[in-house]
Scaffold this active site. Structure first.
Site: not given
Ligand code: HPA
Length: 284
Positions: A38, A69, A91, A93-94, A121, A221-222, A245, A257
């Site tokens: 991302s 993406h 991902h 989650y999609e 990320a 998540m990837s 973050n 996001h």
């Molecule tokens: N949690 C999960 N996945 C992420 C995060 C997070 O804080 N930041 C970027 N991808």
């Protein structure tokens, strides 16, 4: 249920068909694959482009649905290497299975890549991390794989190991090279364990405390489906996380996001410099 539908698919055949389509573009056959996470699309700016292919034009390629993406395959040369860059990944989650999320690596392997650079990320779990930091992935903890959502679930693939050894999932040689490259380029590089979660919701503060307590330094998540498939194919893997973050509940955590993307975009030039250093030093 997912494990029965996974049983019907011949992933090798799909990857070979996808690679055959891409070979028509007459770009040099890539030896290194790079998957951009991302907000990292800009990293590809350094490439002498031979061809750009929309992933929607590649058969069997899962479509990315997430902002940040792009869904592009770029073939070309960078630091003297023939390279295939995927700007945009899919991902779980999609709604994709882990095997579909790992298809990128199977496809890159079918194209001829012998090494894979993965970027993402991630949220910082380690309290000493700051947004914008880069982290070399030393190893991972994949909650989805531990819970039965490995990309290798399904029938055994002929000619490939059924039980893949992940002892050196991340190549010790490439980790050393990444560390040297960071030092040579004055880039501060953290080291740590990447924890994969399913998403797409961010974690609760209690989950973040749990992920830290099991040894995680960053959460995302990837990436892991690609890494596991790459290791089944015996590609050498190196992974970089941009800490976008601090994870939920940590002081200063900000979990939107758009902010996550903005932080990653600011780190893209360091990622580009680091990847270039890795490519320069990588063995043939
Ligand atoms: N949690 C999960 N996945 C992420 C995060 C997070 O804080 N930041 C970027 N991808």
């Amino acid at each position: 249920m997912w494990w029965y539908s996974a049983a019907m698919i011949d992933w090798t055949q799909r990857a070979n068909d996808a690679a055959k389509t891409v070979r028509r573009f007459e770009a040099p056959s890539p030896r290194v694959g790079l998957v951009l996470g991302s907000g990292l699309g800009d990293v590809a700016r350094a490439i002498a482009v031979a061809a750009t292919v929309e992933t929607t034009d590649i058969p069997f390629f899962p479509r990315s649905t997430v902002a940040g993406h792009a869904g592009k395959l770029i073939l070309g040369e960078w630091a003297g290497r023939s390279i295939a860059v995927l700007a945009g990944r899919v991902h779980g989650y999609e709604g994709y299975s882990a095997a579909e999320a790992g298809f990128t690596a199977r496809f890159l392997g079918a194209l001829g890549c012998r090494a894979l650079v993965v970027t993402n990320a991630a949220g910082g779990l380690n309290p000493s991390f700051q947004p914008g930091d880069l982290m070399l992935i030393e190893d991972h903890i994949s909650l989805p794989s531990l819970a039965g959502l490995s990309p290798l679930v399904g029938p055994a693939i002929e000619g490939l190991p059924r039980f893949v050894d992940l002892t050196d999932a991340y190549s010790p040689t490439l980790k050393k090279i990444a560390t040297e490259s960071a030092r040579a380029n004055g880039i501060s590089l953290r080291h740590g364990q990447y924890v994969m979660v399913g998403g797409p919701n961010f974690e609760t503060p209690a989950e973040v405390r749990f992920l830290r307590s099991i040894g995680g330094d960053a959460v995302g998540m990837s990436t892991i489906p690609e890494v596991i498939v790459a290791r089944q194919l015996d590609l050498e893997v190196v992974g970089l996380s941009v800490i976008s973050n601090l994870a939920a509940g940590l002081p200063g955590a900000l979990l939107r996001h758009d902010d996550v993307l903005a932080t990653v975009e600011r780190a893209a030039s360091s990622v580009r410099c680091l990847v270039e250093g890795i490519l320069n030093r990588m063995p043939e």
